[in-house]
Motif scaffolding. Structure first.
Motif: not given
Length: 252
Positions: A132-133, A136-140, A175-180
């Protein structure tokens, strides 16, 4: 000769006044991220001269995440920004002096994109390595997604990294998944032959808005006409994008 000089000076002054009156208002738009297709309406508005038509000289600058963009606009370093409105809401709640003046994505695309077809529900990500970043919006929004589904950050192995590194991480199996954004990452993984599962936050208890335009509060109060003209030209860019998709893609 004295009268000639006076007349020349007067004409010069009038010419300068005329040039000043006709000069376009200059503004810089701070994007949410580096170039990606969702920014096309603004790119079209600039390239097709729609901003010029409303006497605006618009410089478009790339961003480093919606959170960072809200801070830059809040500081009035760049008065107008393109950002994820869910992130904007969080920044406003934290006291950042910005106002959302337009929005065109009514459901956010932020998701968990997993290179594992067995992951079908949020419960299945427990113990998984998720990239996750933070800026970025995904991390928020990731913590809210986990909480809405009975999970905590401690239930996953969170790896904070830049957006470009996320894709490399999941593509290489680190990684298994990413948030984005699902529309951005999922097709790229599928193109590499990966089996992909997507958990869109909006489908799992976290209704979030997509992208829109934010303006610094002081700038908005002092320059409402500029903001109106900017929005009108940007809307024209969006309408042109949908009406001429092939041309829009070429320009982007």
């Amino acid at each position: 000769m004295r009268h000639f000089k006076q007349a020349g000076s007067t004409l010069l002054a009038l010419a300068l006044m005329s040039t000043t009156a006709l000069a376009a208002d200059s503004i810089r738009l701070r994007l949410d991220w580096s170039w990606w297709a969702g920014q096309t309406p603004m790119i079209l508005a600039k390239e097709k001269g729609f901003y010029d038509e409303v006497d605006l000289d618009v410089e478009i600058a790339q961003g480093q995440g919606s959170k960072t963009t809200t801070m830059v606009v809040g500081e009035n370093a760049d008065p107008i920004g393109h950002a994820n409105l869910s992130t904007v809401a969080q920044s406003v709640s934290a006291g950042v002096p910005i106002t959302a003046v337009a929005g065109w994505w009514q459901q956010g695309p932020i998701s968990l994109i997993c290179a594992d077809p067995s992951i079908k529900t949020p419960a299945d990500v427990k113990g998984k390595r998720i990239g996750s970043t933070p800026t970025g919006s995904d991390g928020q929004i990731l913590p809210a997604f986990l909480k809405a589904n009975g999970l905590e950050l401690t239930d996953i192995s969170l790896v904070n990294m830049p957006g470009d590194a996320k894709f490399a991480g999941i593509a290489s199996g680190q990684l298994d998944c990413i948030s984005g954004d699902d529309y951005f990452y999922a097709p790229q993984l599928k193109a590499q032959g990966k089996a992909v599962s997507v958990l869109k936050y909006a489908d799992w208890g976290v209704t979030n808005l997509g992208f829109g335009i934010v303006v610094n509060n002081e700038y908005l109060a002092q320059n409402p006409d500029i903001v109106k003209r900017f929005l009108a030209a940007t809307r024209k860019g969006m309408e042109y994008t949908f009406a001429h998709k092939d041309e829009a893609v070429e320009i982007f």
